[in-house]
Design an enzyme around this catalytic site. Structure first.
Site, PDB file in Angstrom:
ATOM      1  N   ASN A  92     -55.569  16.689  27.314  1.00  0.00           N
ATOM      2  CA  ASN A  92     -56.331  17.643  28.103  1.00  0.00           C
ATOM      3  C   ASN A  92     -56.949  18.715  27.200  1.00  0.00           C
ATOM      4  O   ASN A  92     -57.132  18.500  26.010  1.00  0.00           O
ATOM      5  CB  ASN A  92     -55.484  18.243  29.228  1.00  0.00           C
ATOM      6  CG  ASN A  92     -56.252  18.391  30.520  1.00  0.00           C
ATOM      7  OD1 ASN A  92     -57.278  19.059  30.564  1.00  0.00           O
ATOM      8  ND2 ASN A  92     -55.768  17.754  31.574  1.00  0.00           N
ATOM      9  N   ARG A  93     -57.252  19.885  27.749  1.00  0.00           N
ATOM     10  CA  ARG A  93     -58.081  20.859  27.044  1.00  0.00           C
ATOM     11  C   ARG A  93     -57.281  22.009  26.433  1.00  0.00           C
ATOM     12  O   ARG A  93     -56.271  22.444  27.002  1.00  0.00           O
ATOM     13  CB  ARG A  93     -59.137  21.419  28.003  1.00  0.00           C
ATOM     14  CG  ARG A  93     -60.209  20.404  28.375  1.00  0.00           C
ATOM     15  CD  ARG A  93     -61.099  20.912  29.495  1.00  0.00           C
ATOM     16  NE  ARG A  93     -62.220  20.011  29.719  1.00  0.00           N
ATOM     17  CZ  ARG A  93     -62.149  18.900  30.472  1.00  0.00           C
ATOM     18  NH1 ARG A  93     -61.009  18.577  31.061  1.00  0.00           N
ATOM     19  NH2 ARG A  93     -63.213  18.130  30.619  1.00  0.00           N
ATOM     20  N   HIS A 117     -58.168  16.263  24.519  1.00  0.00           N
ATOM     21  CA  HIS A 117     -57.364  15.077  24.182  1.00  0.00           C
ATOM     22  C   HIS A 117     -57.089  14.933  22.679  1.00  0.00           C
ATOM     23  O   HIS A 117     -57.097  13.833  22.129  1.00  0.00           O
ATOM     24  CB  HIS A 117     -58.025  13.816  24.722  1.00  0.00           C
ATOM     25  CG  HIS A 117     -58.035  13.720  26.214  1.00  0.00           C
ATOM     26  ND1 HIS A 117     -57.074  14.296  27.010  1.00  0.00           N
ATOM     27  CD2 HIS A 117     -58.914  13.101  27.065  1.00  0.00           C
ATOM     28  CE1 HIS A 117     -57.344  14.038  28.287  1.00  0.00           C
ATOM     29  NE2 HIS A 117     -58.451  13.332  28.345  1.00  0.00           N
ATOM     30  N   HIS A 193     -53.956   7.247  29.469  1.00  0.00           N
ATOM     31  CA  HIS A 193     -55.224   7.459  30.167  1.00  0.00           C
ATOM     32  C   HIS A 193     -55.694   6.172  30.858  1.00  0.00           C
ATOM     33  O   HIS A 193     -56.886   5.834  30.803  1.00  0.00           O
ATOM     34  CB  HIS A 193     -56.282   7.947  29.172  1.00  0.00           C
ATOM     35  CG  HIS A 193     -57.355   8.805  29.785  1.00  0.00           C
ATOM     36  ND1 HIS A 193     -58.336   8.294  30.596  1.00  0.00           N
ATOM     37  CD2 HIS A 193     -57.587  10.140  29.700  1.00  0.00           C
ATOM     38  CE1 HIS A 193     -59.138   9.266  30.977  1.00  0.00           C
ATOM     39  NE2 HIS A 193     -58.714  10.403  30.450  1.00  0.00           N
ATOM     40  N   TYR A 195     -57.022   3.785  33.725  1.00  0.00           N
ATOM     41  CA  TYR A 195     -57.861   3.887  34.921  1.00  0.00           C
ATOM     42  C   TYR A 195     -57.402   2.795  35.891  1.00  0.00           C
ATOM     43  O   TYR A 195     -57.616   1.606  35.648  1.00  0.00           O
ATOM     44  CB  TYR A 195     -59.333   3.657  34.566  1.00  0.00           C
ATOM     45  CG  TYR A 195     -60.034   4.795  33.870  1.00  0.00           C
ATOM     46  CD1 TYR A 195     -61.102   5.446  34.485  1.00  0.00           C
ATOM     47  CD2 TYR A 195     -59.662   5.212  32.603  1.00  0.00           C
ATOM     48  CE1 TYR A 195     -61.782   6.480  33.855  1.00  0.00           C
ATOM     49  CE2 TYR A 195     -60.321   6.242  31.961  1.00  0.00           C
ATOM     50  CZ  TYR A 195     -61.380   6.875  32.595  1.00  0.00           C
ATOM     51  OH  TYR A 195     -62.045   7.895  31.952  1.00  0.00           O
ATOM     52  N   ASP A 263     -60.449  16.280  39.513  1.00  0.00           N
ATOM     53  CA  ASP A 263     -60.177  16.372  38.078  1.00  0.00           C
ATOM     54  C   ASP A 263     -59.343  17.628  37.892  1.00  0.00           C
ATOM     55  O   ASP A 263     -59.822  18.659  37.426  1.00  0.00           O
ATOM     56  CB  ASP A 263     -61.477  16.433  37.266  1.00  0.00           C
ATOM     57  CG  ASP A 263     -61.231  16.211  35.774  1.00  0.00           C
ATOM     58  OD1 ASP A 263     -60.059  16.019  35.383  1.00  0.00           O
ATOM     59  OD2 ASP A 263     -62.204  16.237  35.003  1.00  0.00           O
ATOM     60  N   GLN A 302     -52.472  14.986  35.861  1.00  0.00           N
ATOM     61  CA  GLN A 302     -53.910  15.157  36.041  1.00  0.00           C
ATOM     62  C   GLN A 302     -54.422  14.030  36.925  1.00  0.00           C
ATOM     63  O   GLN A 302     -54.325  12.845  36.580  1.00  0.00           O
ATOM     64  CB  GLN A 302     -54.633  15.125  34.691  1.00  0.00           C
ATOM     65  CG  GLN A 302     -56.112  15.465  34.776  1.00  0.00           C
ATOM     66  CD  GLN A 302     -56.368  16.966  34.786  1.00  0.00           C
ATOM     67  OE1 GLN A 302     -55.469  17.768  34.538  1.00  0.00           O
ATOM     68  NE2 GLN A 302     -57.605  17.355  35.066  1.00  0.00           N
ATOM     69  N   GLU A 329     -52.502  11.009  35.056  1.00  0.00           N
ATOM     70  CA  GLU A 329     -52.047  11.279  33.696  1.00  0.00           C
ATOM     71  C   GLU A 329     -50.911  12.303  33.728  1.00  0.00           C
ATOM     72  O   GLU A 329     -51.155  13.505  33.790  1.00  0.00           O
ATOM     73  CB  GLU A 329     -53.208  11.798  32.855  1.00  0.00           C
ATOM     74  CG  GLU A 329     -54.440  10.895  32.855  1.00  0.00           C
ATOM     75  CD  GLU A 329     -55.699  11.658  32.504  1.00  0.00           C
ATOM     76  OE1 GLU A 329     -55.736  12.278  31.417  1.00  0.00           O
ATOM     77  OE2 GLU A 329     -56.642  11.649  33.328  1.00  0.00           O
TER      78      GLU A 329
END
Length: 364
Positions: A92-93, A117, A193, A195, A263, A302, A329
């Site tokens: 993440n950030r 990430h 991560h 999907y 998100d 997340q 996540e």
């Protein structure tokens, strides 16, 4: 236990990657794990410790691959979508690409105004070493290893990282991530991560699928997707997914970075009671009957509904579009290094090693 050996169905690709002034030649492979019955299997590559495929049956016994991805290793190396990868050193950030640790300001290799990430060359962009590989039997597994060096992407200290994927009956996928700081304190926050589309990776969008997230709070973000520091109740907001909810009924009521869809990080209820696994989320696809329960031991998850996915060529000629999958996540809170009120993500050489356990329970 069996040691690493050439696997008959493995596809091998030699990649020449530059590290500083030197070019190192490494081997990347595809490794399959399969249960004894043959109706549950995964494929993994040591490029980014990536989960490439998960084949599980539906209510009628039909098998489908329920994670998005690419056909070839070259596409994983070149692709911009982090399908199934392990992201880190910090998922993440991180705001402004910096934080203060033990009184010292750490400056990371930024991509714009933040670090996402782990940076441009995070753990999803490196070759991992296959340490052990047991492709079949009662509990087939693979363990991957990466040594992250002091100063990699700006992060302090050497770090030993292990990721294990393992199958168990009836249709359980276990993922374990462990990391040990060797010589300096450092933040560690790893995430997978993947999907997910329980209808099958090429079956279209997931708006008809039903989700439940077992969290009564979330971490609101600003326009740059950085948490404000608040841990707010979901009650009375579109983020309240404590009851089973069709994704299509909510995605246009929320947004992330200006795009409609989820998100956002949820703060898991009771994650710190005993450090054990907690039920994080449940997803069900009414059309196929497939269902997934996710359990983990991390404080956050997340939820991302592939808002920015558009026209990506995937496996078997499938083209992945907006809302084509859901990401769950499990993680530490985003930007935790800059919010003292968030659960700490700092790992120290003399302290407790990092441990992140996930259990994916499939059923139909």
């Amino acid at each position: 236990m069996a040691r690493v050996a050439p696997f008959p169905i493995a596809l091998l690709l030699c990649l020449a990657l530059a590290f500083g002034a030197d070019a190192a030649r490494k081997t990347v492979g595809v490794y399959e794990l399969k249960n004894k019955e043959g109706d549950f299997s995964i494929k993994v590559t040591n490029w980014g410790a990536t989960l490439m495929s998960v084949l599980v049956p539906d209510a009628k016994g039909n098998l489908a691959d329920v994670v998005l991805g690419y056909d070839t290793l070259a596409e994983y190396v070149d692709g911009s979508s982090a399908f199934g990868t392990v992201v880190g050193r910090v998922a993440n950030r991180i705001a402004n690409g910096s934080f203060v640790l033990d009184g010292k300001t750490i400056h990371l290799n930024k991509d714009g105004t933040t670090v996402l990430h782990g940076g441009h060359r995070g753990f999803n962009r490196v070759i991992w070493t296959v340490k052990e590989y047991v492709p079949c039997g009662d509990s087939p597994f693979i363990t991957l290893y990466y040594r992250s060096f002091d100063g990699e992407q700006g992060f302090p200290g050497d770090l030993d990282v292990y990721v294990t994927y393992q199958l168990s009956s009836p249709y359980h996928l276990i993922a374990r991530m462990n990391a040990t700081a060797l010589n300096k304190a450092t933040p560690v926050n790893l995430a997978n991560h993947a999907y997910w589309n329980l209808g099958g990776h090429g079956s279209g969008d997931v708006l008809g699928q039903v989700i439940q997230v077992f969290a009564s709070r979330y971490t609101p973000v600003d326009r740059s997707m950085i948490p404000t520091g608040e841990v707010a109740p979901v009650s009375g907001t579109p983020y309240d997914l404590r009851a089973p909810t069709r994704l299509g009924s909510r995605v246009r009521l929320v947004s992330g970075a200006g795009m409609a869809g989820f998100d956002i990080n949820y703060a898991m209820d009771g994650w710190d009671v005993d450090g054990g696994l907690r039920k994080v989320a449940a997803v069900r696809d009414p059309a196929s009957g497939r269902a997934l329960e996710l359990w983990a031991n991390q404080p956050g998850v997340q939820l991302y509904t592939s808002n920015w996915l558009s026209g990506v060529k995937g496996k078997g000629g499938a083209v992945y579009g907006q809302y084509g999958a859901v990401c769950l996540e499990t993680q530490g809170f985003p930007d935790a290094v800059n919010h003292p009120n968030f659960p700490s993500v700092i790992v120290r050489p003399t302290g407790v090693a990092y441990r992140h356990d996930m259990l994916f329970k499939f059923s139909s």
